[in-house]
Design an enzyme around this catalytic site. Structure first.
Site, mmCIF file in Angstrom:
data_model
loop_
_atom_site.group_PDB
_atom_site.id
_atom_site.type_symbol
_atom_site.label_atom_id
_atom_site.label_comp_id
_atom_site.label_asym_id
_atom_site.label_seq_id
_atom_site.Cartn_x
_atom_site.Cartn_y
_atom_site.Cartn_z
ATOM 1 N N THR A 13 0.720 -1.121 0.433
ATOM 2 C CA THR A 13 -0.265 -0.098 0.017
ATOM 3 C C THR A 13 1.254 1.048 -0.382
ATOM 4 O O THR A 13 0.410 2.273 -0.735
ATOM 5 C CB THR A 13 -0.887 0.117 0.934
ATOM 6 N N TYR A 76 -13.479 -1.788 2.916
ATOM 7 C CA TYR A 76 -14.688 -1.677 2.455
ATOM 8 C C TYR A 76 -16.022 -2.434 2.333
ATOM 9 O O TYR A 76 -16.625 -2.077 3.272
ATOM 10 C CB TYR A 76 -14.664 -1.046 1.002
ATOM 11 N N TYR A 102 -2.120 -10.187 5.748
ATOM 12 C CA TYR A 102 -1.883 -8.324 6.177
ATOM 13 C C TYR A 102 -3.471 -7.491 7.268
ATOM 14 O O TYR A 102 -4.490 -7.670 6.306
ATOM 15 C CB TYR A 102 -1.164 -7.532 4.604
ATOM 16 N N ARG A 107 -7.152 1.581 7.592
ATOM 17 C CA ARG A 107 -7.229 1.600 5.834
ATOM 18 C C ARG A 107 -8.541 0.516 6.015
ATOM 19 O O ARG A 107 -9.644 0.720 5.355
ATOM 20 C CB ARG A 107 -6.365 1.357 5.639
ATOM 21 N N ILE A 173 7.754 -5.390 8.380
ATOM 22 C CA ILE A 173 8.214 -4.687 6.909
ATOM 23 C C ILE A 173 7.113 -3.102 6.941
ATOM 24 O O ILE A 173 5.395 -2.760 7.497
ATOM 25 C CB ILE A 173 6.348 -5.976 6.285
#
Length: 263
Positions: A13, A76, A102, A107, A173
């Site tokens: 991202t 979403y 992940y 988000r 990460i």
């Protein structure tokens, strides 16, 4: 790799995946595999809020020669835990590659419960780890308690990465490592050696940088910082825009505190 980085994650991202086309996504994975040339694992971003699309991206990553994939919780849609389990089960069964889950609820809104991670680990042997960007130390503690030692627990939150390791994590990460790879690698190496006092000394050089990079929505901060290092232009795709002058000043000061040489 010369700075100590042990893996590359293209089209994550921070790479603005929501605004790249499929053609661009494919080209970026292929370029990473070609440039890294086997010197480190390439873990290709292959997530989507559509299971079918995530499977297509996963299969392409395997065909392109990636060493594994990073797959995000669907955003979403707000699936429940049963939906999250089914999403990742289908992705894992579509590939022979190792899959790193992940979770980034800031988000995606929803999180993966520890119990769901355990179910996925039991159902799919190629689900080998999780990138956890929750900053929740209680969660990583339970993940380490309930998951095998060879199941990789990777922080996705630079600010809490040291604490994450102290609670049983295996690394990160990282966003900050895009601009301060050597310091981030040194901090992780100190944690891996159990030298947490040294890790804390290194982390203190990075603390202001971690915070300033996220004053505005990621990856605006890290792209500005990378431009100050001469690595790229300070450009983003709409609807993101470059950081304000005030934020740029904070990042500049944080980079100076970290000993980074700017252009």
């Amino acid at each position: 790799m010369s700075e100590g980085t042990q893996g590359v994650v293209p089209v994550g991202t921070t790479g603005e995946t929501p605004t790249v086309s499929h053609q661009e996504h494919h080209a970026l994975v292929e370029a990473a595999v070609r440039i890294v040339a086997g010197r480190a694992p390439v873990i290709a971003g292959a997530g989507s809020n559509s299971t079918a699309e995530a499977i297509e991206l996963t299969r392409f990553a395997e065909k392109a020669g990636a060493d594994g994939i990073l797959s995000t919780v669907p955003y979403y849609n707000k699936p429940n835990q049963a939906g999250i389990f089914e999403h990742f089960r289908r992705i894992a069964e579509a590939t022979a590659l190792p899959v790193v889950l992940y979770t980034v609820p800031g988000r995606t809104v929803v999180d993966i419960d520890v119990e769901t991670v355990c179910r996925l680990r039991d159902a799919c042997p190629n689900i080998v780890g999780v990138k956890d960007a929750t900053g929740d130390m209680e969660k990583v503690s339970f993940e380490r308690l309930l998951l095998d030692e060879d199941f990789a627990l990777l922080s996705g939150d630079d600010t809490s990465a040291l604490g994450f390791n102290a609670y049983g994590g295996d690394g990160a990460i990282s966003v900050t490592s895009n601009v301060a790879p050597r310091l981030c690698a040194q901090m992780q190496a100190a944690c891996a050696a159990g030298e947490f006092a040294l890790a804390l000394q290194i982390e203190r050089k990075l603390t202001r940088l971690h915070k300033s990079l996220f004053v505005e929505p990621n990856p605006a901060g890290v792209k500005y910082a990378a431009s100050r290092l001469g690595l790229m232009r300070n450009e983003l795709r709409s609807p993101l825009v470059p950081v304000s002058q005030a934020t740029a000043a904070l990042i500049d000061a944080a980079m100076e505190a970290a000993g980074l040489t700017t252009v």
